[in-house]
Motif scaffolding. Structure first.
Motif, PDB file in Angstrom:
ATOM      1  N   ARG B 170     -28.064  18.204  63.137  1.00 56.12           N
ATOM      2  CA  ARG B 170     -28.247  19.504  63.782  1.00 56.12           C
ATOM      3  C   ARG B 170     -28.659  20.561  62.768  1.00 56.12           C
ATOM      4  O   ARG B 170     -29.509  21.399  63.048  1.00 56.12           O
ATOM      5  CB  ARG B 170     -26.953  19.928  64.489  1.00 56.12           C
ATOM      6  N   LEU B 172     -30.449  20.201  60.359  1.00 56.48           N
ATOM      7  CA  LEU B 172     -31.850  20.021  59.998  1.00 56.48           C
ATOM      8  C   LEU B 172     -32.751  20.137  61.228  1.00 56.48           C
ATOM      9  O   LEU B 172     -33.916  19.748  61.199  1.00 56.48           O
ATOM     10  CB  LEU B 172     -32.049  18.663  59.320  1.00 56.48           C
ATOM     11  N   GLY B 173     -32.196  20.650  62.315  1.00 58.96           N
ATOM     12  CA  GLY B 173     -33.023  20.920  63.490  1.00 58.96           C
ATOM     13  C   GLY B 173     -33.190  19.740  64.427  1.00 58.96           C
ATOM     14  O   GLY B 173     -34.025  19.776  65.324  1.00 58.96           O
ATOM     15  N   GLY B 174     -32.405  18.681  64.255  1.00 58.94           N
ATOM     16  CA  GLY B 174     -32.473  17.547  65.178  1.00 58.94           C
ATOM     17  C   GLY B 174     -31.522  17.758  66.347  1.00 58.94           C
ATOM     18  O   GLY B 174     -30.481  18.398  66.195  1.00 58.94           O
TER      19      GLY B 174
END
Ligand code: ATP
Ligand code: MG
Lengths: 264, 308
Positions: B170, B172-174
């Motif tokens: 999360r 890292l934007g996932g």
């Protein structure tokens, strides 16, 4: 670039365990600001960072990043602009995956993750260059599982993963606290360098007051979820640890030794 | 005798597809997914219902994948969006699937005697067992390559990292909801596919054929790891298939040695317990021995020093 307006966060609201972790905080960061945050255990430092990162929404108040209101955005969406390093070296990396794979995930920050190959030649080269620049020799260990790295190496890697796509904002939560002094110094040096090179706007929580005074252009002290005081610029450059403790004493009416403020 | 062993290997290969699905949920996502007992039958049920309605057995078998994917999606949504504990989410879907599987089948047992995908396989010009073995090996390899490739994509890397640290993904934007849901969907699609093939191989679909399948999958994954090692994704997948074959061979041996078929499930559980405990017990013993040796060595030096 970042505004917190009247931001509050409670835990266990309405129960006997209710805690106001962050209380009506107003804070504005300018581009290139490097803010160090100090405060005793439970002061609300991590909560403040989690609110900015979107781990949970605030109970009251607004958060604005680059003119966009992001108050209700979820963490993954904000992450396109925000890089983070946690205190726990295990939290920021995937131990069963290789160094190259970890960085491949980091390099896709803010991009769509589809069915293209996760690691291609161009990306691998980019990763090697970035690792070589770290100066820890990790570029020769691309296929090593991250779980086999030392805590210091892992935090250095996480730092690279947090900054490799030049985020708008870098959040560091006691990211050297779990390391022995020499490794902590190394990661701190690396932090200074990466932040300076990319002119990253940074918020860094630390328990080390000297470090908080030495690094960055602004310093805020949190206590019981409030910003007790802030110093910046020349005032901050002149300040000593003793000054911080006295200021705390005056404002709070409590005496506190350095140890109490730093660590319980 | 030979036929029994070849049969065990054939069935082991089909269970290998299930094992790869379990590897994805249990090892990659670190999610013990009990949906498996239900979705295995869902695959067989969907296939046999379509087959009975005159749909081509190939299309019927491929549609089974879809049935499993829906089941996995449900479990994934319950645990991510619904914040229901992983184990409980799986059990809930599994128990619900029992009724759904019965509805799909219309009765509790459907014989599949002729016209299944096994017929053209048996008709290949290499003799029954060689033809079957070759086809199954090719099929399992194909499934393995697909799953391996998926786990190497940008999205696949995020799925793998979710099993390690959802917090990192999360940050890292996932989207960890997406990685968990899609991961479980694919895992259960594999399980259902395996169910559809096993049903055709054994010549019937029974609504109870899924009981204990999660344990079979776990047995395969764990035995594979112990025997073959699983240092990376493709070795992990291969080890799961190898583990499934070894598992079937052990069962075949046990049956030969006089194990009552009714005691099969007990034997399965015992095998898994042994596979789980043995490696740990062996490393502990090795550590203890090393420690003893170190003590001996240290005391020896002391003695030498005193003499000198
Ligand atoms: N997820 C949570 N659930 C419940 N209470 C929480 C949670 N996170 C923080 N708190 C509470 O909120 C208060 C502030 O915690 P926070 O972690 O922000 O402190 P901190 O300043 O980071 O302290 P430390 O120096 O120990 O890391 C504490 O009283 C803590 O118990
Ligand atoms: Mg904290």
């Amino acid at each position: 670039m970042l505004q917190l307006e009247n931001v509050s966060k409670l835990f266990f609201t309405g129960t006997v365990n209710q805690r106001v972790a962050v209380r009506k905080i107003n804070l504005t960061l300018e581009d290139g600001d490097f803010v160090t945050v100090i405060g005793s255990n439970g002061a609300g430092k991590s909560t403040l960072l989690n609110l900015i990162a979107g781990v949970y929404p605030p109970d009251r108040g607004r958060i604005v990043l680059d003119g966009k209101e992001i108050t209700s955005w979820e963490e993954a969406r904000r992450a396109a602009w925000i890089g983070r390093v946690f205190q726990d070296p295990a939290a920021g990396t995937a131990p069963r995956m290789t160094i190259a794979e970890n960085l491949a995930i980091a390099y896709r920050r803010g991009q769509r993750r589809g069915l293209q190959w996760g690691l291609n030649k161009a990306l691998r080269e980019q990763i090697e260059v970035a690792l070589a620049d770290l100066g820890l020799g990790l570029e020769h260990r691309l296929q090593t599982k991250v779980g086999l790295l030392s805590g210091g190496e892992r935090q250095a890697l996480t730092l690279l993963m947090a900054t490799c796509t030049q985020p708008r904002l870098l959040l560091l939560d006691e990211h050297t606290a779990a390391l022995d002094p020499s490794k902590a110094a190394l990661v701190t040096q690396l932090t200074e360098r990466l932040v300076a090179e990319q002119r990253l706007t940074t918020v860094m929580v630390t328990h080390n007051m000297e470090q908080a005074l030495r690094l960055g252009n602004r310093l805020i002290m949190l206590h019981s979820g409030r910003i007790l005081f802030e110093i910046q610029g020349s005032e901050k450059r002149r300040a000593t640890v003793r000054d911080l403790l006295e200021a705390f004493h005056q404002l709070q009416g409590e005496t506190m030794t350095e140890d109490e403020l730093l660590m319980n | 005798m030979i036929a029994a062993f070849l049969g065990a290997i054939e069935l082991g290969l089909l269970y290998g597809i299930l094992a790869m699905g379990v590897y994805l949920s249990f090892r990659v996502l670190d999610f013990p997914d009990l949906t498996v007992d239900g979705s295995f039958v869902t695959g067989a049920a969907v296939m046999s219902a379509l087959f009975l309605h005159g749909v081509s057995p190939w299309i019927a078998t491929l549609t089974a994948l879809l049935g499993g994917a829906v089941a996995g999606t449900l479990t994934g949504l319950l645990t991510t969006k619904g914040h229901i504990q992983g184990l409980l989410s799986g059990i809930l879907v599994q128990i619900g699937l029992y009724s759904i599987n019965l509805r799909i089948m219309g009765r509790s047992n459907i014989p599949l005697l002729a016209g299944t995908v096994m017929d053209p396989i048996a008709a290949l010009p290499f003799g029954l067992h060689v033809s079957t073995l070759l086809t199954f090996v090719a099929l399992v390899a194909f499934c393995g390559v697909i799953l391996w490739a998926f786990l190497g994509t940008a999205f696949g890397l995020a799925v793998r990292a979710t099993g390690d640290s959802p917090q990192m993904v999360r940050a890292l934007g996932g989207h960890t909801t997406a990685t968990v849901v899609v991961g479980l969907a694919i895992s259960n699609a594999f399980v259902a596919f395996s169910g559809a093939l096993v049903a055709q191989y054994q010549g019937f679909t029974d609504v109870t054929m899924g009981i204990g399948m999660i344990v079979v999958g776990l047995a395969a994954v764990i035995i594979g790891e112990v025997l073959f090692g699983a240092p990376n994704v493709w070795r992990g997948l291969a080890a799961a298939v190898g583990g499934a074959i070894v598992f079937r061979l052990v069962i075949a041996l046990a049956l030969r040695a006089g194990l009552a078929p009714t005691d099969l499930k007990l034997a399965t559980a015992v095998i898994v317990v042994v596979a789980l405990l043995l490696p740990r017990w062996l490393t502990q013993r090795r550590q203890r021995q090393n420690l003893q040796q170190a003590v001996d060595a240290a005391l020896q030096e002391k003695a030498d020093a005193q003499v000198g």
